[in-house]
Design a protein around this motif. Sequence first.
Motif, PDB file in Angstrom:
ATOM      1  N   GLN A  39      32.567 -30.358  43.476  1.00 26.01           N
ATOM      2  CA  GLN A  39      33.886 -30.990  43.535  1.00 26.01           C
ATOM      3  C   GLN A  39      34.319 -31.475  42.156  1.00 26.01           C
ATOM      4  N   LEU A  40      33.399 -32.109  41.447  1.00 24.71           N
ATOM      5  CA  LEU A  40      33.718 -32.629  40.122  1.00 24.71           C
ATOM      6  C   LEU A  40      34.042 -31.488  39.163  1.00 24.71           C
ATOM      7  N   ARG A  41      33.285 -30.410  39.260  1.00 21.99           N
ATOM      8  CA  ARG A  41      33.493 -29.256  38.386  1.00 21.99           C
ATOM      9  C   ARG A  41      34.840 -28.592  38.657  1.00 21.99           C
ATOM     10  N   GLU A  42      35.172 -28.421  39.925  1.00 27.04           N
ATOM     11  CA  GLU A  42      36.381 -27.686  40.290  1.00 27.04           C
ATOM     12  C   GLU A  42      37.633 -28.552  40.210  1.00 27.04           C
ATOM     13  N   ASN A  43      37.547 -29.775  40.697  1.00 29.19           N
ATOM     14  CA  ASN A  43      38.734 -30.617  40.831  1.00 29.19           C
ATOM     15  C   ASN A  43      38.855 -31.707  39.774  1.00 29.19           C
ATOM     16  N   GLY A  44      37.726 -32.055  39.139  1.00 26.68           N
ATOM     17  CA  GLY A  44      37.745 -33.155  38.180  1.00 26.68           C
ATOM     18  C   GLY A  44      37.462 -34.495  38.807  1.00 26.68           C
ATOM     19  N   PHE A  45      37.201 -34.510  40.118  1.00 27.22           N
ATOM     20  CA  PHE A  45      36.871 -35.749  40.816  1.00 27.22           C
ATOM     21  C   PHE A  45      36.036 -35.421  42.043  1.00 27.22           C
ATOM     22  N   ALA A  46      35.351 -36.437  42.549  1.00 26.12           N
ATOM     23  CA  ALA A  46      34.596 -36.320  43.797  1.00 26.12           C
ATOM     24  C   ALA A  46      34.617 -37.672  44.485  1.00 26.12           C
ATOM     25  N   ILE A  47      34.672 -37.656  45.806  1.00 27.33           N
ATOM     26  CA  ILE A  47      34.722 -38.883  46.600  1.00 27.33           C
ATOM     27  C   ILE A  47      33.389 -39.072  47.312  1.00 27.33           C
ATOM     28  N   ILE A  48      32.845 -40.290  47.213  1.00 28.61           N
ATOM     29  CA  ILE A  48      31.571 -40.606  47.848  1.00 28.61           C
ATOM     30  C   ILE A  48      31.667 -41.973  48.518  1.00 28.61           C
ATOM     31  N   ASP A  49      30.711 -42.269  49.370  1.00 25.73           N
ATOM     32  CA  ASP A  49      30.534 -43.628  49.881  1.00 25.73           C
ATOM     33  C   ASP A  49      29.612 -44.366  48.919  1.00 25.73           C
ATOM     34  N   PHE A  50      30.021 -45.563  48.510  1.00 28.90           N
ATOM     35  CA  PHE A  50      29.232 -46.279  47.513  1.00 28.90           C
ATOM     36  C   PHE A  50      27.880 -46.659  48.106  1.00 28.90           C
ATOM     37  N   PRO A  51      26.786 -46.291  47.433  1.00 28.74           N
ATOM     38  CA  PRO A  51      25.442 -46.447  48.008  1.00 28.74           C
ATOM     39  C   PRO A  51      24.822 -47.820  47.766  1.00 28.74           C
ATOM     40  N   ASP A  52      25.320 -48.828  48.466  1.00 32.60           N
ATOM     41  CA  ASP A  52      24.797 -50.183  48.294  1.00 32.60           C
ATOM     42  C   ASP A  52      24.822 -50.876  49.654  1.00 32.60           C
ATOM     43  N   ALA A  53      23.655 -51.194  50.186  1.00 39.03           N
ATOM     44  CA  ALA A  53      23.566 -51.836  51.500  1.00 39.03           C
ATOM     45  C   ALA A  53      24.231 -53.208  51.504  1.00 39.03           C
ATOM     46  N   GLU A  54      24.357 -53.838  50.338  1.00 41.60           N
ATOM     47  CA  GLU A  54      24.966 -55.162  50.237  1.00 41.60           C
ATOM     48  C   GLU A  54      26.415 -55.095  49.763  1.00 41.60           C
ATOM     49  N   PHE A  55      27.023 -53.918  49.860  1.00 39.59           N
ATOM     50  CA  PHE A  55      28.352 -53.745  49.268  1.00 39.59           C
ATOM     51  C   PHE A  55      29.375 -54.723  49.837  1.00 39.59           C
ATOM     52  N   VAL A 217      47.669 -35.995  44.012  1.00 38.40           N
ATOM     53  CA  VAL A 217      46.981 -36.409  45.235  1.00 38.40           C
ATOM     54  C   VAL A 217      46.834 -37.920  45.191  1.00 38.40           C
ATOM     55  N   THR A 218      47.119 -38.576  46.296  1.00 34.00           N
ATOM     56  CA  THR A 218      46.984 -40.026  46.392  1.00 34.00           C
ATOM     57  C   THR A 218      45.766 -40.354  47.243  1.00 34.00           C
ATOM     58  N   PHE A 219      44.948 -41.260  46.746  1.00 34.40           N
ATOM     59  CA  PHE A 219      43.680 -41.597  47.400  1.00 34.40           C
ATOM     60  C   PHE A 219      43.852 -42.858  48.240  1.00 34.40           C
ATOM     61  N   HIS A 220      43.992 -42.676  49.551  1.00 33.49           N
ATOM     62  CA  HIS A 220      44.044 -43.804  50.477  1.00 33.49           C
ATOM     63  C   HIS A 220      42.607 -44.118  50.886  1.00 33.49           C
ATOM     64  N   ALA A 221      41.986 -44.962  50.104  1.00 30.24           N
ATOM     65  CA  ALA A 221      40.550 -45.221  50.252  1.00 30.24           C
ATOM     66  C   ALA A 221      40.293 -46.327  51.260  1.00 30.24           C
ATOM     67  N   ARG A 222      39.219 -46.172  51.981  1.00 31.41           N
ATOM     68  CA  ARG A 222      38.754 -47.294  52.788  1.00 31.41           C
ATOM     69  C   ARG A 222      37.752 -48.097  51.959  1.00 31.41           C
ATOM     70  N   LYS A 223      37.572 -49.329  52.338  1.00 28.53           N
ATOM     71  CA  LYS A 223      36.652 -50.203  51.624  1.00 28.53           C
ATOM     72  C   LYS A 223      35.278 -49.541  51.519  1.00 28.53           C
ATOM     73  N   GLY A 224      34.741 -49.492  50.294  1.00 24.19           N
ATOM     74  CA  GLY A 224      33.429 -48.909  50.078  1.00 24.19           C
ATOM     75  C   GLY A 224      33.446 -47.461  49.654  1.00 24.19           C
ATOM     76  N   GLN A 225      34.611 -46.814  49.672  1.00 26.17           N
ATOM     77  CA  GLN A 225      34.690 -45.459  49.143  1.00 26.17           C
ATOM     78  C   GLN A 225      34.852 -45.514  47.629  1.00 26.17           C
ATOM     79  N   ALA A 226      34.275 -44.532  46.963  1.00 20.63           N
ATOM     80  CA  ALA A 226      34.326 -44.488  45.505  1.00 20.63           C
ATOM     81  C   ALA A 226      34.803 -43.127  45.037  1.00 20.63           C
ATOM     82  N   LEU A 227      35.477 -43.131  43.907  1.00 21.31           N
ATOM     83  CA  LEU A 227      35.967 -41.907  43.279  1.00 21.31           C
ATOM     84  C   LEU A 227      35.292 -41.759  41.927  1.00 21.31           C
ATOM     85  N   ILE A 228      34.611 -40.640  41.728  1.00 15.80           N
ATOM     86  CA  ILE A 228      34.057 -40.283  40.417  1.00 15.80           C
ATOM     87  C   ILE A 228      35.047 -39.335  39.764  1.00 15.80           C
ATOM     88  N   TRP A 229      35.410 -39.588  38.501  1.00 16.00           N
ATOM     89  CA  TRP A 229      36.335 -38.669  37.847  1.00 16.00           C
ATOM     90  C   TRP A 229      35.874 -38.331  36.432  1.00 16.00           C
TER      91      TRP A 229
END
Length: 359
Positions: A39-55, A217-229
């Motif tokens: 995703q990062l290679r093709e689009n320049g960004f990738a969306i993930i869930d932030f990996p922190d149990a205490e987020f 593209v507009t990113f309507h993120a939910r709490k805890g989602q992260a965007l790598i760009w």
Amino acid sequence: MNTSFVNPLSGVPDVESPFFDELFAQKEASENVLRVARQLRENGFAIIDFPDAEFDARAERIKTKFHGRFDFDHWRDELWHKNDGMRVQDAWETDEDVRSLASNPQILHLLSQLYGRRAIPFQTLNFPVGTQQPIHNDAIHFSCVPERFMCGVWVALEDVDGTNGALEYYPGSHKFPTYVNEHMGVCSATQHKPTAHYARYLSLWQQLIRKAGIAPVTFHARKGQALIWASNLLHGGSKQTDPTRTRWSQVTHYYFENCVYYTPVVSDPAFGQTHYRQIKDASTGFVQPNIYSGVEVEHAVIERSMPDAFEPYARPKLPPDFDSAVYLQLNPDVAAANADPAAHYLEHGCREGRRWKFL
């Protein structure tokens, strides 16, 4: 592990390398890492869930602790309609929750796999509302030699939708060449202000988008989602149409080890003028050396490359009407910390947009 492939382009991030397939096969990367990498290679960004149990707990503590730093009424009355935002820069230096998000071990490991070098978190930005920033890339502010070893991670500390200032970005725009001053016919050192030509970059980026026919593209993120760009991705903040709402988020900017770090928008290498960055690793607290092809750049070289013409950009100055007592009154957290008001403003306050006088 397959160790037969020898990378002939070690100065290109693995995720952008023409040898992407060979490099990631050699890493024996997981399916999740491969998904993010593609995703990062093709689009320049990738969306993930932030990996922190205490987020969730961290997010709420950050919002509670930082709320008092911002004048929301002033923003709504004076700044919102001007498309300005509010921020605190480099709070990782004093706040453990901000530092923990910036130096999250799983994020550092993921980024290191993507780029092929150890990731270094060097700057944090905490936002209580939408930035409403015009479309831009990070590459003219945060570049390096070799280039493109830089990325950002934005994480939503609360839900974001179409009314509280969602992120906006242009998929594939990271594949544009990295245009800097020399491509614009600009010599920043001869200008009355080193960044006087920044509006020309804003115009260029809009023209590139139109020429390529790329839709935002507009990113309507939910709490805890992260965007790598990627550093060269064109992105910004959409208009926050409801100024009564907040949009808490954190950005962390990352460089990678064994690079020379600098700011192209105020650099003219042909004149021997490079605005080097002396970055500090948020995960360790240590200053990271500038390294060119395995050799550390001597401090004397850095000093010679940052002339007086860059002084206003490199070192902020106190406003003529700065009043220490007023600054402490308007910034009670600074007073509570028994910090020197002038020193605090120069080191932190000017970058954070803190008020130093009554309106």
